[in-house]
Design an enzyme around this catalytic site. Sequence first.
Site, PDB file in Angstrom:
ATOM      1  N   GLY A   1       0.825  -1.210   0.000  1.00 43.83           N
ATOM      2  CA  GLY A   1       0.000   0.000   0.000  1.00 43.83           C
ATOM      3  C   GLY A   1       0.858   1.258   0.000  1.00 43.83           C
TER       4      GLY A   1
ATOM      5  CG  ASN B   1      -4.988   3.663   9.528  1.00 38.57           C
ATOM      6  OD1 ASN B   1      -5.232   4.696   8.904  1.00 38.57           O
ATOM      7  ND2 ASN B   1      -4.001   3.581  10.391  1.00 38.57           N
TER       8      ASN B   1
ATOM      9  CD  GLN C   1      -7.050  -0.636   7.316  1.00 40.32           C
ATOM     10  OE1 GLN C   1      -7.775  -1.626   7.440  1.00 40.32           O
ATOM     11  NE2 GLN C   1      -5.798  -0.634   7.726  1.00 40.32           N
TER      12      GLN C   1
ATOM     13  CG  HIS D   1      -0.382  -6.631   4.670  1.00 38.63           C
ATOM     14  ND1 HIS D   1      -0.450  -6.315   5.999  1.00 38.63           N
ATOM     15  CD2 HIS D   1       0.079  -5.533   4.041  1.00 38.63           C
ATOM     16  CE1 HIS D   1      -0.021  -5.064   6.171  1.00 38.63           C
ATOM     17  NE2 HIS D   1       0.303  -4.573   4.994  1.00 38.63           N
TER      18      HIS D   1
ATOM     19  CB  THR E   1      11.014  -9.753 -12.002  1.00 36.91           C
ATOM     20  OG1 THR E   1      12.021  -9.459 -12.961  1.00 36.91           O
ATOM     21  CG2 THR E   1      10.422 -11.122 -12.280  1.00 36.91           C
TER      22      THR E   1
ATOM     23  CB  CYS F   1       7.370   4.327  20.663  1.00 35.35           C
ATOM     24  SG  CYS F   1       8.498   4.479  22.044  1.00 35.35           S
TER      25      CYS F   1
HETATM   26  N1  PLP Z   1      -2.777   3.093   4.160  1.00 32.08           N
HETATM   27  C1  PLP Z   1      -3.517   2.662   5.174  1.00 32.08           C
HETATM   28  C2  PLP Z   1      -4.846   3.308   5.450  1.00 32.08           C
HETATM   29  C3  PLP Z   1      -3.067   1.617   5.991  1.00 32.08           C
HETATM   30  O1  PLP Z   1      -3.820   1.191   7.023  1.00 32.08           O
HETATM   31  C4  PLP Z   1      -1.818   1.027   5.693  1.00 32.08           C
HETATM   32  C5  PLP Z   1      -1.269  -0.041   6.570  1.00 32.08           C
HETATM   33  O2  PLP Z   1      -1.575  -0.113   7.734  1.00 32.08           O
HETATM   34  C6  PLP Z   1      -1.082   1.512   4.597  1.00 32.08           C
HETATM   35  C7  PLP Z   1      -1.590   2.537   3.861  1.00 32.08           C
HETATM   36  C8  PLP Z   1       0.245   0.922   4.234  1.00 32.08           C
HETATM   37  O3  PLP Z   1       0.081  -0.327   3.615  1.00 32.08           O
HETATM   38  P1  PLP Z   1       1.317  -1.357   3.525  1.00 32.08           P
HETATM   39  O4  PLP Z   1       1.531  -1.893   4.888  1.00 32.08           O
HETATM   40  O5  PLP Z   1       0.872  -2.402   2.558  1.00 32.08           O
HETATM   41  O6  PLP Z   1       2.479  -0.575   3.002  1.00 32.08           O
END
Ligand code: PLP
Length: 388
Positions: A71, A150, A178, A200, A236, A324
């Site tokens: 992402g 998220n 999300q 994922h 690739t 943190c």
């Molecule tokens: N954008 C949102 C809203 C997310 O929740 C996340 C991952 O938590 C990401 C982007 C980043 O995705 P990735 O972990 O596949 O780089």
Amino acid sequence: MSTVYFDNNATTKVAPEVFEAMEPYFCHLYGNPSSMHTFGGRVGVKVRDARESVADLLGCDPSEVIFTSCGTESDSAAILGTLVAIPNKRKVITTRVEHPAVLAACRDLENRGYQVVELGVDKLGRLDLDELESELDDDTALVTIMWANNETGVIFPIEQIAEMVTSRGIVFHTDAVQIVGKMPLNLSQSRINLLSLSGHKLHAPKGVGVLYVKKGTRITPLLLGGHQEGGRRAGTENVPGIVGLGKACELAGLNMKDENTRVKALRDKLEAAILARCPDSRVNGDTAHRLPNTTNISFEYIEGEAILLMLDRFGICASSGSACTSGSLEPSHVLRAMGVPFTAAHGSIRFSLSRYNTEEEVDLTIDKMPSIITRLRELSPFVQHAQA
Ligand code: PLP
């Protein structure tokens, strides 16, 4: 002790069907999909099939799907790729509640002389669309706004925003990491130019993502090299990951109803019971426009991390929004943007469910939470201070 996994917005379990679909592409069908030989060609066909499955879930044409590594890469490719393609415009609009994958990219642009506007949100985490409209001008190259948050699960009215932005000739990108797989999408009927997703988060493996690019949208590739992905993303292909993502998209389509009925009911049961049994607790975010799997709950006077450690003793996994920073815990930037008071923001916990969760797991958590909260409050210096 078995694991109760309520941290699905962080990452999800690879679905067994996905794992099974990927397996042949490691040791048996390992050819390069770009090769001339039949062995590689067989792999190329599977990449094509996976692209079609992703396109089916998104409601778009397969040619609009670019496979990436995650992402974060999709977000960067959308943001930087648009700005390189439109060099004469120097303004970018985003929100204060984006994931760091977007926020950090935008803040870096500021250092490079771009004007970056971060829109605020109200106490329920909602945007003011009039404020957005007043910021759109001739210098605006890009608006990038997430579809669902998220941390809180709050869903923004992205179709309406896309209409407002693109009707002025401005490119619109949404981080849909999300929401993909949880809500039906039909990008062919939408004004969204660019959309990011991550494997994922929907029961595919880590290391694969997608950038959707609507036909006619100009973007410059981030990675240069070979001609993969129609020359739009060199490198690739991660064939097992791509095959897995294709399968995960098929399954997401089949399971979407379950996500919005059974999973939502489990989330609602968990949330209602915690609110009823734990005093001084409250839900963060707009519950009327929210992902079906997410609840973010604040518990006054205690640290979210302490709750997580106590839950961990029972094998229950959740997460807190704090980061943190130089040895101290900073409350989540999302909750701060919503104006959640310091004491409540520090004690916030996110439970994010998936189709693999069961009623027994919810009941176990409901059973454990009140005593955890009571115990931590007995130890809390904040409570003693409040009572003094
Ligand atoms: N954008 C949102 C809203 C997310 O929740 C996340 C991952 O938590 C990401 C982007 C980043 O995705 P990735 O972990 O596949 O780089």
